[in-house]
Motif scaffolding. Structure first.
Motif, PDB file in Angstrom:
ATOM      1  N   ALA A 115      38.222  42.373  56.344  1.00 10.16           N
ATOM      2  CA  ALA A 115      36.975  41.634  56.153  1.00 10.16           C
ATOM      3  C   ALA A 115      37.196  40.138  56.340  1.00 10.16           C
ATOM      4  CB  ALA A 115      36.402  41.924  54.769  1.00 10.16           C
ATOM      5  N   GLY A 116      38.266  39.630  55.743  1.00  9.48           N
ATOM      6  CA  GLY A 116      38.517  38.189  55.792  1.00  9.48           C
ATOM      7  C   GLY A 116      38.896  37.665  57.153  1.00  9.48           C
ATOM      8  N   PHE A 117      39.511  38.497  57.987  1.00  5.03           N
ATOM      9  CA  PHE A 117      39.850  38.091  59.350  1.00  5.03           C
ATOM     10  C   PHE A 117      38.726  38.441  60.344  1.00  5.03           C
ATOM     11  CE2 PHE A 117      44.182  37.746  57.733  1.00  5.03           C
ATOM     12  CZ  PHE A 117      44.644  36.622  58.415  1.00  5.03           C
ATOM     13  N   HIS A 118      37.578  38.854  59.825  1.00  3.12           N
ATOM     14  CA  HIS A 118      36.401  39.164  60.650  1.00  3.12           C
ATOM     15  C   HIS A 118      36.730  40.272  61.655  1.00  3.12           C
ATOM     16  CE1 HIS A 118      34.944  35.441  58.860  1.00  3.12           C
ATOM     17  NE2 HIS A 118      36.004  34.830  59.331  1.00  3.12           N
ATOM     18  N   ALA A 119      37.465  41.271  61.158  1.00  2.10           N
ATOM     19  CA  ALA A 119      37.980  42.320  62.041  1.00  2.10           C
ATOM     20  C   ALA A 119      37.104  43.567  62.047  1.00  2.10           C
ATOM     21  CB  ALA A 119      39.401  42.691  61.623  1.00  2.10           C
ATOM     22  N   SER A 120      35.917  43.481  61.479  1.00  5.06           N
ATOM     23  CA  SER A 120      35.007  44.629  61.485  1.00  5.06           C
ATOM     24  C   SER A 120      33.625  44.151  61.886  1.00  5.06           C
ATOM     25  CB  SER A 120      34.959  45.289  60.099  1.00  5.06           C
ATOM     26  OG  SER A 120      34.112  46.413  60.103  1.00  5.06           O
ATOM     27  N   GLN A 121      33.088  44.736  62.949  1.00  6.26           N
ATOM     28  CA  GLN A 121      31.729  44.382  63.371  1.00  6.26           C
ATOM     29  C   GLN A 121      30.780  45.549  63.091  1.00  6.26           C
ATOM     30  OE1 GLN A 121      31.407  42.410  67.213  1.00  6.26           O
ATOM     31  NE2 GLN A 121      33.149  41.103  66.768  1.00  6.26           N
ATOM     32  N   CYS A 122      30.692  46.516  64.001  1.00  4.64           N
ATOM     33  CA  CYS A 122      29.842  47.669  63.656  1.00  4.64           C
ATOM     34  C   CYS A 122      30.483  48.488  62.555  1.00  4.64           C
ATOM     35  CB  CYS A 122      29.538  48.515  64.887  1.00  4.64           C
ATOM     36  SG  CYS A 122      30.741  49.823  65.252  1.00  4.64           S
ATOM     37  N   GLY A 123      31.810  48.468  62.464  1.00 11.78           N
ATOM     38  CA  GLY A 123      32.525  49.086  61.352  1.00 11.78           C
ATOM     39  C   GLY A 123      32.860  50.550  61.519  1.00 11.78           C
ATOM     40  N   PHE A 124      32.402  51.181  62.592  1.00 13.06           N
ATOM     41  CA  PHE A 124      32.600  52.615  62.726  1.00 13.06           C
ATOM     42  C   PHE A 124      34.075  52.962  62.919  1.00 13.06           C
ATOM     43  CE2 PHE A 124      31.961  56.865  64.558  1.00 13.06           C
ATOM     44  CZ  PHE A 124      30.943  57.349  63.746  1.00 13.06           C
ATOM     45  N   CYS A 125      34.802  52.105  63.613  1.00 13.19           N
ATOM     46  CA  CYS A 125      36.216  52.374  63.877  1.00 13.19           C
ATOM     47  C   CYS A 125      37.121  51.885  62.768  1.00 13.19           C
ATOM     48  CB  CYS A 125      36.640  51.703  65.188  1.00 13.19           C
ATOM     49  SG  CYS A 125      36.772  49.887  65.073  1.00 13.19           S
ATOM     50  N   THR A 126      36.596  51.060  61.848  1.00 13.28           N
ATOM     51  CA  THR A 126      37.452  50.316  60.927  1.00 13.28           C
ATOM     52  C   THR A 126      38.249  51.198  59.964  1.00 13.28           C
ATOM     53  OG1 THR A 126      35.809  48.538  61.076  1.00 13.28           O
ATOM     54  CG2 THR A 126      37.529  48.307  59.415  1.00 13.28           C
ATOM     55  N   PRO A 127      37.664  52.231  59.342  1.00 14.29           N
ATOM     56  CA  PRO A 127      38.494  53.050  58.441  1.00 14.29           C
ATOM     57  C   PRO A 127      39.703  53.663  59.138  1.00 14.29           C
ATOM     58  CG  PRO A 127      36.160  53.533  58.114  1.00 14.29           C
ATOM     59  CD  PRO A 127      36.246  52.670  59.338  1.00 14.29           C
ATOM     60  N   GLY A 128      39.524  54.122  60.375  1.00  8.87           N
ATOM     61  CA  GLY A 128      40.658  54.683  61.125  1.00  8.87           C
ATOM     62  C   GLY A 128      41.715  53.641  61.401  1.00  8.87           C
ATOM     63  N   MET A 129      41.273  52.425  61.731  1.00  7.36           N
ATOM     64  CA  MET A 129      42.217  51.319  61.924  1.00  7.36           C
ATOM     65  C   MET A 129      43.011  51.073  60.645  1.00  7.36           C
ATOM     66  SD  MET A 129      41.916  49.595  64.960  1.00  7.36           S
ATOM     67  CE  MET A 129      40.776  49.526  66.350  1.00  7.36           C
ATOM     68  N   CYS A 130      42.302  51.053  59.511  1.00  5.61           N
ATOM     69  CA  CYS A 130      42.965  50.787  58.232  1.00  5.61           C
ATOM     70  C   CYS A 130      44.026  51.838  57.924  1.00  5.61           C
ATOM     71  CB  CYS A 130      41.924  50.737  57.115  1.00  5.61           C
ATOM     72  SG  CYS A 130      40.825  49.301  57.181  1.00  5.61           S
ATOM     73  N   MET A 131      43.717  53.101  58.234  1.00 10.10           N
ATOM     74  CA  MET A 131      44.683  54.158  57.957  1.00 10.10           C
ATOM     75  C   MET A 131      45.891  54.073  58.877  1.00 10.10           C
ATOM     76  SD  MET A 131      43.456  55.374  55.339  1.00 10.10           S
ATOM     77  CE  MET A 131      44.894  56.407  55.119  1.00 10.10           C
ATOM     78  N   SER A 132      45.682  53.711  60.127  1.00  7.55           N
ATOM     79  CA  SER A 132      46.817  53.533  61.035  1.00  7.55           C
ATOM     80  C   SER A 132      47.737  52.431  60.542  1.00  7.55           C
ATOM     81  CB  SER A 132      46.308  53.209  62.452  1.00  7.55           C
ATOM     82  OG  SER A 132      45.694  54.333  63.041  1.00  7.55           O
ATOM     83  N   LEU A 133      47.139  51.333  60.072  1.00  7.84           N
ATOM     84  CA  LEU A 133      47.948  50.239  59.548  1.00  7.84           C
ATOM     85  C   LEU A 133      48.636  50.646  58.248  1.00  7.84           C
ATOM     86  CD1 LEU A 133      48.965  47.339  59.433  1.00  7.84           C
ATOM     87  CD2 LEU A 133      46.791  46.694  58.363  1.00  7.84           C
ATOM     88  N   PHE A 134      47.913  51.324  57.364  1.00  6.76           N
ATOM     89  CA  PHE A 134      48.513  51.709  56.087  1.00  6.76           C
ATOM     90  C   PHE A 134      49.732  52.605  56.299  1.00  6.76           C
ATOM     91  CE2 PHE A 134      48.985  54.668  52.534  1.00  6.76           C
ATOM     92  CZ  PHE A 134      49.210  53.763  51.504  1.00  6.76           C
ATOM     93  N   SER A 135      49.633  53.531  57.216  1.00  5.94           N
ATOM     94  CA  SER A 135      50.769  54.403  57.501  1.00  5.94           C
ATOM     95  C   SER A 135      51.972  53.585  57.951  1.00  5.94           C
ATOM     96  CB  SER A 135      50.392  55.421  58.575  1.00  5.94           C
ATOM     97  OG  SER A 135      51.497  56.207  58.937  1.00  5.94           O
ATOM     98  N   ALA A 136      51.719  52.603  58.819  1.00  8.12           N
ATOM     99  CA  ALA A 136      52.825  51.757  59.289  1.00  8.12           C
ATOM    100  C   ALA A 136      53.430  50.963  58.139  1.00  8.12           C
ATOM    101  CB  ALA A 136      52.323  50.822  60.386  1.00  8.12           C
ATOM    102  N   LEU A 137      52.580  50.448  57.246  1.00  6.19           N
ATOM    103  CA  LEU A 137      53.084  49.704  56.089  1.00  6.19           C
ATOM    104  C   LEU A 137      53.927  50.599  55.193  1.00  6.19           C
ATOM    105  CD1 LEU A 137      49.919  47.655  55.000  1.00  6.19           C
ATOM    106  CD2 LEU A 137      51.983  46.752  56.066  1.00  6.19           C
ATOM    107  N   ALA A 138      53.414  51.789  54.901  1.00  9.00           N
ATOM    108  CA  ALA A 138      54.125  52.691  53.994  1.00  9.00           C
ATOM    109  C   ALA A 138      55.479  53.092  54.563  1.00  9.00           C
ATOM    110  CB  ALA A 138      53.261  53.926  53.724  1.00  9.00           C
TER     111      ALA A 138
END
Length: 1365
Positions: A115-138
């Motif tokens: 949200a803070g980096f303005h990385a979500s516009q329509c938002g439909f893809c955003t949850p999938g993006m978040c999960m891809s990143l979370f997996s990499a972090l974990a």
């Protein structure tokens, strides 16, 4: 059965798993049910989105955690839930984006940073993006990277970028998403990250880090990934006898299943590992038995012996990669290190991470063997002389991989058990006299639209060589050359080339002969796209490989001394290697970028770069889209049955396949339209279009019927299985080209007031010209919007013959009218609600109406709720897309490049109905007028063809007009051998000529900022210096060429009338309604800011955070009428204007009360003011309808871009090195939102100009109808350096709060990439003595670029070396 004390597996007839910590027991399930289907229909979790159903977009990504009893630890990895079968997750834990955090429990730092980096516009893809990143972090926390500083993870920048490289986004342009991901990386330089809400420019690094949402790997590790419950730690073996899901534990058990009486009697059996093959083959068969292979130890093992490494066929590709990398690290043999490293690195370019995590190596190879899948792995294994073991009716057998590929297709009951990769062996004669420095080397190559994978290659290759080098050069002892994906059934070896090279010392003559032989070996089958290009790639890869060998030898022994040919080749190799390292080495992704914006505080909080309203809940997946609305009781699901042929008579629809589809309730056709209703499926300003074909279909993709069933899956299957009986007797042939339309006088008419005006006297202009170009021709194709959320609607019959429809539509008002007309009911009996849209780009105008109207008709007839969510294939078939065109032009010009006259004959393929086509001539000519042509004339015809109706796609008409303008400029510059930038400059408008070409929209002289912008971008991009550097680069490099281009835009927009309504509630919170719909463009955010700004003029206490009290709610056609259409880039500003008018009414009502209360008490707070107003019965709701003045309803937008690209002459690949944009936003209402719009539009333009092919077959049916065949830009195809500056051009008295549009105009700036590519090709053609005048097609794909650079560049180069020697 419970787990025995000895740890034996549980044999279960009950499916058990967890989702976000909630336990689910599933006693009954259809084994074809996917995890996505279950999550969306049987749980409350909606963050997992269906974007494609093919594993190609990442919208459905979840984290899967399971306990490995051997390693005694939990493994967590991403999977594509749209392909993962539910029965395969027995004993697992699933985490979705809601599970990471949510609005009630608190958001995860990933959500907050997105949200803070303005990385979500329509938002439909955003949850999938978040999960891809979370997996990499974990998983980074389990790596051997150095400990990260506090607040960061062990993730590297490169890993952060690659974590989301398989996820698609159509809105943002990816740059802010990458920044949000990189903010977690240990090696990030925070100064390199772009605009965000956390820090201000000039903050020190330490301060910046402290302002980021806190991240701690321990505190923010999701607890659901720790599978500690005993039943989940146990290995649960699912044997679902009732639903025929079987999990054998041994090969014997497997063989018994495969040889059972049921199978012998013809039962359909499906072997399951990851099920990812369904994403490609769309398997709709009804299977009698599912057999899960993953619990058989032999199929999941890794065995190493003296001969090589053997992998179980059920191992996921990602694990194979992991083991190969581990082997390369631990092996002492350099040859083995190289071999396993090359294979692993190439495999990382296959599909995406979340597909590789579940796709098995065996499944990939079986698809290649049985179904001719263009597999990269097959090519690699063929090159290294692998072998496989197979289980068949005859028992187990071990054969070479080559024999496996070319034997008859495997029987469904045959099983691939293991794959063996042998260790490399050098030649037995390596120690003989003259043999020095022996080595075995593997190199692999692939040419694909996306460098990092997630796309099929045009050609792949893998070469294994046993070679030695001495003073005479490189001696090839033996070599294996494997090529694949070039249009044959299987990967193949170029044995003729292998035999020729064996025993040869590499020389110019040898390479020349080898190249000729490989051209004979690589022969694509008839019907293969770009066959000549694929053949040329084989030549390029072989040449690359052999020259690299020579270079390696030169480095080892210091060059060859005896053979002049060898010396020439060494020099060639060094030149080659300098500019193109081994292709197996993946390119770096993004470098630093700059976003420059001036914050405007004149209308605070308007002008503040606030985060997009709702961005955190979009990231967590809690934002509700139409398909997220829970189904009402008795709800049916539907989808369209489309014609596969144009202009045919439909005699009937039936289901001839056996078994017939289950769950089907009815097929709705034109015959079901009620008495008094009309066959209307959509409406626009210029007329309506039918909902269904009556007796005769009008185009391939026409709607024949709407099938309803108990589930969406059953409806989709029924539509796929529907058999349509066609007849063409007595019908004219269809019109499928604009030429046929002209020949048969088939045209659509535009209203006279919509026709653009010609400028000047063309005849006089041509008479004054020194030179003329006559009858030059341009052809332009189409483009698909590719919104992430496909067309969707939910229709609910209500009391008194009314209908409530939830739709993802950009034009609710006209959908409302369409439904009323179709059903034959008054408009007050219809209510259309649109909360948010998962991407629109113009594609959710009329097509969205059609889907919603079909749902409403079905619901009306069946008296039950009906919903529809189109699958991606159907959506792509019906969409229509951008208008294809054929243009011929005549241009006259002076010797200095000044153009005196331009005439264009334009044929526009409008498709079958009018749609929005009458706008296209106007917008196209408006874009063309960006240059001073002296005189401009044109003859434009809207051709009515038997294609799907072409519709609005972001910047409709404007992008084509801009391209044509640049083609003419480039053609004139080429004709005169002048620098194209000088020709652009000499034809730029003065304010006087601008007023002549744009008499109604040019504005005041001070508003013409284009000259300032061009000067500014020349300086900020170091344009002049870089032009010189590009020239030097091109002189020094043969195989790579660079191009740079500076392009201006003049973009005309129109502001439309829009309503707004503002209501203040008892507690002082504010509800706002507007006609415009939120689809990612930040409309709601700007409306909130405008509401707060306008109401603060009341001047009472407690209004500092008034914007936080404002909520914008969904569009409701019965609540706010005359809502209009959200399009044309100006709906945000007109909505803000309407809201401002409404707020002014409220201010007028409240100011007297404020003064009265202040006189009594000295001060008054906002909350007290509203309470007093309520008690005094002051009307706290106001409605206004903003109508722009006719004199200011149109205006011009200005911007410029400088793009630099690098073209690989060997492959045609174009890399965008850098783009700089300066764009005039006026006084931006929200610079962060506008920045996102500019970047996202530009990247969508890259798709049009460089990547996206929206193709039809000979009957007009769309054939690029999936994520496999239609490639939008991804993170690895955007500019490596992307700099954007918003020009605050000051006060604009006629604009809403001095702001200007930014949603569409920046898209056309992407033509700068196309022009830069043309410049690079010019350089390549010049060195090869190919004529410099040429037309670069749109899109400029790899085959197009390579063909223009020369398909025979290697051959010519070798001939030149021969001549030199």
């Amino acid at each position: 059965m419970e787990l025995a004390e000895n740890g034996a597996p549980i044999i279960a007839g009950l499916l058990v798993f967890e989702v976000n910590g909630e336990r689910f027991e599933v006693p009954e399930i259809d084994p074809s049910t996917t995890l996505l289907e279950f999550l969306r229909t049987k749980t409350r979790f909606r963050s997992v989105k269906l974007g494609c159903g093919e594993g190609g977009c990442g919208a459905c990504v979840v984290l899967l955690s399971k306990y490995d009893p051997k390693l005694k630890r939990t493994e967590s990895f991403t999977v594509s839930s749209c392909l993962t079968l539910l029965c395969s997750i027995n004993g697992c834990s699933v985490t979705t984006s809601e599970g990471l955090g949510n609005i009630k429990d608190g958001f995860h730092p990933i959500h907050l940073r997105f949200a803070g980096f303005h990385a979500s516009q329509c938002g439909f893809c955003t949850p999938g993006m978040c999960m891809s990143l979370f997996s990499a972090l974990a998983n980074s926390e389990k790596s051997d990277h150095l400990q990260a500083p506090p607040g960061f993870s062990k993730l590297t920048i490169s890993e952060a970028e690659r974590a989301i490289s398989g996820n698609l986004c159509r809105c943002t342009g990816y740059r802010p998403i990458a920044d949000a991901c990189k903010s977690f990386a240990a090696d990030v330089d925070l100064e390199d990250l772009g605009t965000n809400t956390f820090w201000r420019r000039g903050d020190a690094k330490g301060i910046r880090a402290s302002k980021l949402p806190t991240y701690n790997p321990i505190d923010h590790a999701c607890s659901y990934t720790d599978v500690t419950k005993s039943e989940l730690k146990s290995k649960r073996i699912l044997n679902f006898e009732q639903y025929s899901w079987h999990t054998p534990l041994t090969i014997d058990e497997l063989q018994s299943l495969l040889c059972s009486d049921m199978v012998r009697n013809g039962a359909m059996i499906k072997l399951v590992v990851g099920n990812t093959g369904d994403g490609y083959y769309k398997d709709a068969k009804k299977y009698d038995k599912y057999v899960d292979l993953r619990s058989i130890p032999e199929l999941s093992m890794v065995r190493r012996d003296e001969q090589g490494i053997e992998f179980g066929a059920a191992l996921p590709i990602s694990k194979v990669i992991l083991y190969l990398k581990l082997e390369s690290k631990t092996n002492t043999s350099s040859d083995r290190k190289v071999l396993f490293t090359r294979i692993a690195e190439h495999m990382e370019k296959i599909a995406s991470i979340f597909i590789r995590n579940s796709a098995s190596i065996g499944g990939n190879l079986v698809m290649a063997q049985r179904k001719h899948f263009p597999s990269d792995i097959a090519t690699l294994l063929l090159a290294v002389d692998s072998s496989v073991s197979i289980l068949s009716g005859h028992g187990q057998e071990k054969i070479s991989f080559e024999e496996f590929l070319y034997r008859s297709p495997l029987d469904p009951k045959d099983v691939l058990l293991t794959v063996h990769i042998p260790f490399p062996k050098s030649s037995e004669v390596q120690n003989s006299v003259g043999q020095q420095h022996p080595r075995v080397l593997l190199e692999s190559y692939r040419a694909a639209p996306r460098p990092l994978g997630n796309s099929l290659p045009y050609l792949n290759a893998a070469f294994l060589v046993d070679a030695c080098c001495n003073e005479s050069g490189v001696l090839v002892n033996r070599v294996r050359l494997a090529f694949g994906a070039y249009g044959t059934k299987h990967a193949s070896r170029a044995t003729n080339v292998e035999e020729y090279l064996a025993g040869k010392v590499l020389s110019v003559e040898v390479l020349d002969k080898a190249v000729k032989l490989v051209k004979e070996a690589i022969v694509p089958e008839d019907g293969t796209s770009y066959p000549a290009y694929r053949k040329s790639l084989a030549v390029s890869f072989l040449f690359s490989f052999l020259t690299n060998l020579i270079n390696d030898c030169s480095d080892v022994i210091g060059g060859s001394k005896n053979d002049p040919n060898g010396k020439l080749l060494e020099n060639a190799a060094k030149v080659y290697d300098k500019i193109m390292p081994s292709p197996i080495k993946g390119p770096t992704l993004l470098s630093s970028a700059k976003q420059i914006m001036e914050t405007n505080r004149d209308y605070n909080p308007v002008g503040e770069p606030m985060p997009k309203f709702g961005a955190p809940i979009q990231a967590s997946g809690e934002a509700v889209y139409v398909d997220d609305i829970p189904s009402p009781p008795n709800c049916l699901h539907g989808t369209l049955i489309c014609s596969s042929k144009p202009l045919v008579r439909v005699k009937g629809i039936s289901f001839k396949s056996k078994p017939e589809p289950t769950g089907v309730v009815d097929i709705i056709t034109a015959n079901d339209i009620p008495k008094g209703g009309e066959n209307v499926g959509g409406m626009a300003h210029f007329g309506s279009e039918p909902l269904f074909a009556d007796e005769v279909t009008r185009f391939a993709g026409d709607f024949i019927g709407f099938v309803t069933a108990d589930t969406q899956k059953h409806a989709n299957l029924a539509a796929r299985m529907a058999s349509v009986d066609y007849d063409t007797e007595g019908l004219d042939p269809p019109i499928l080209t604009v030429e046929e339309a002209v020949e048969r006088s088939s045209f659509l008419e535009a209203p006279s007031f919509m026709l653009p005006s010609m400028v000047g006297d063309f005849s006089n202009g041509m008479a004054n010209a020194d030179h003329k170009i006559l009858s030059a021709e341009i052809k332009l194709g189409s483009q698909y919007c590719f919104y992430m959320e496909t067309q969707t609607a939910l229709a609910i019959p209500d009391e008194d013959n009314t209908m409530v429809v939830y739709s993802s539509v950009q034009w609710p008002e006209f959908l409302h009218r369409s439904i009323a007309k179709c059903l034959g009911i008054p408009e007050h009996n219809v209510r259309v609600i649109t909360r948010r849209i998962g991407g629109g780009f113009g594609g959710k105008l009329l097509r969205a109406m059609t889907v919603a109207t079909a749902c409403a008709l079905a619901a009306h007839k069946l008296r039950r709720p009906v919903r529809c969510y189109l699958d991606r294939k159907t959506d792509m078939i019906i969409a229509g897309g951008r208008h294809p065109m054929k243009i011929k032009y005549d241009v006259g010009f002076k010797s200095d490049g000044k153009i005196t006259a331009l005439h264009l004959d334009i044929l526009i393929n409008a498709g079958i109905t009018v749609d929005i086509s009458p706008f296209i001539p106007f917008t196209m000519v408006a874009a063309l007028k960006k240059y001073n042509w002296g005189a401009l004339s044109f003859n434009i015809k809207l051709c009515k063809t038997n294609h799907s109706s072409k519709s609005a796609v972001r910047a409709p008409g404007d992008v084509q007009g801009t391209y044509v303008a640049e083609v003419v400029i480039e053609h004139v510059a080429s004709f005169l051998s002048l620098d194209v930038d000088s020709v652009r400059n000499i034809n730029l408008h003065t304010y006087e000529s601008l007023s002549f070409f744009y008499p109604h929209s040019s504005g005041d002289p001070v508003e013409y900022t284009l000259p300032l912008i061009l000067d500014k971008i020349a300086e900020s991009s170091s344009y002049t210096e870089r032009v010189a550097r590009v020239e030097l680069f091109n002189k020094s490099n043969f195989w790579h060429k660079r191009g740079i281009s500076r392009v201006p835009i003049v973009y005309q927009v129109s502001v439309n009338a829009t309503p707004g309504k503002v209501s203040i509630l008892w507690d002082g919170s504010i509800v706002v309604e507007v006609g415009g719909t939120e689809m990612g463009q930040g409309l709601w955010t700007k409306v909130r800011q405008t509401t707060a700004y306008t109401l603060t003029s009341i001047q009472c206490d407690g209004m500092d955070d008034l914007v936080e009290k404002v909520r914008v709610v969904q569009s409701d056609t019965l609540s706010i009428v005359q809502g209009g259409v959200t399009s044309g880039s100006t709906t945000s500003e007109s909505s803000c204007a309407a809201v401002r008018l409404s707020c002014n009414i409220l201010v007028e009502r409240l100011v007297p009360l404020v003064k009265e209360l202040q006189e009594k008490t000295g001060s008054v707070t906002w909350d007290d003011l509203i309470l007093q107003a309520q008690n005094r019965s002051i009307n706290l709701a106001a409605h206004a309808y903003y109508v722009p003045e006719s004199s200011s309803s149109e205006y011009l937008n200005y911007g410029a871009a400088v793009s630099e690209v690098e073209v690989n002459v060997l492959t045609g690949q174009t890399t965008i090195l850098r783009t700089d944009i300066v764009y005039d936003c006026g006084k931006s209402m929200n610079p962060a939102v506008d920045m996102g719009q500019i970047e996202g539009a530009f990247v969508q333009g890259i798709g049009f100009f460089m990547l996206e092919e929206y193709l039809d077959n000979s009957e007009g049916l769309t054939i690029t109808d999936s994520t496999w065949t239609y490639k939008i830009p991804t993170l690895d195809t955007i500019p490596k350096q992307f700099n954007v500056e918003l020009l605050n051009s000051g006060h604009h008295k006629d604009r809403v709060l001095s702001s200007k549009a930014c949603g569409e105009p920046p898209l056309v700036l992407a033509v700068s990439v196309h022009c830069a590519t043309r410049a690079a090709i010019c350089s390549a053609r010049k060195q090869s003595n190919i004529p410099s005048t040429f037309l670069l097609d749109v899109p400029a794909t790899m085959p197009v670029v390579k063909q223009l650079c020369g398909l025979d560049t290697v051959e010519k180069y070798l001939q030149s070396l021969s001549s030199s020697s």
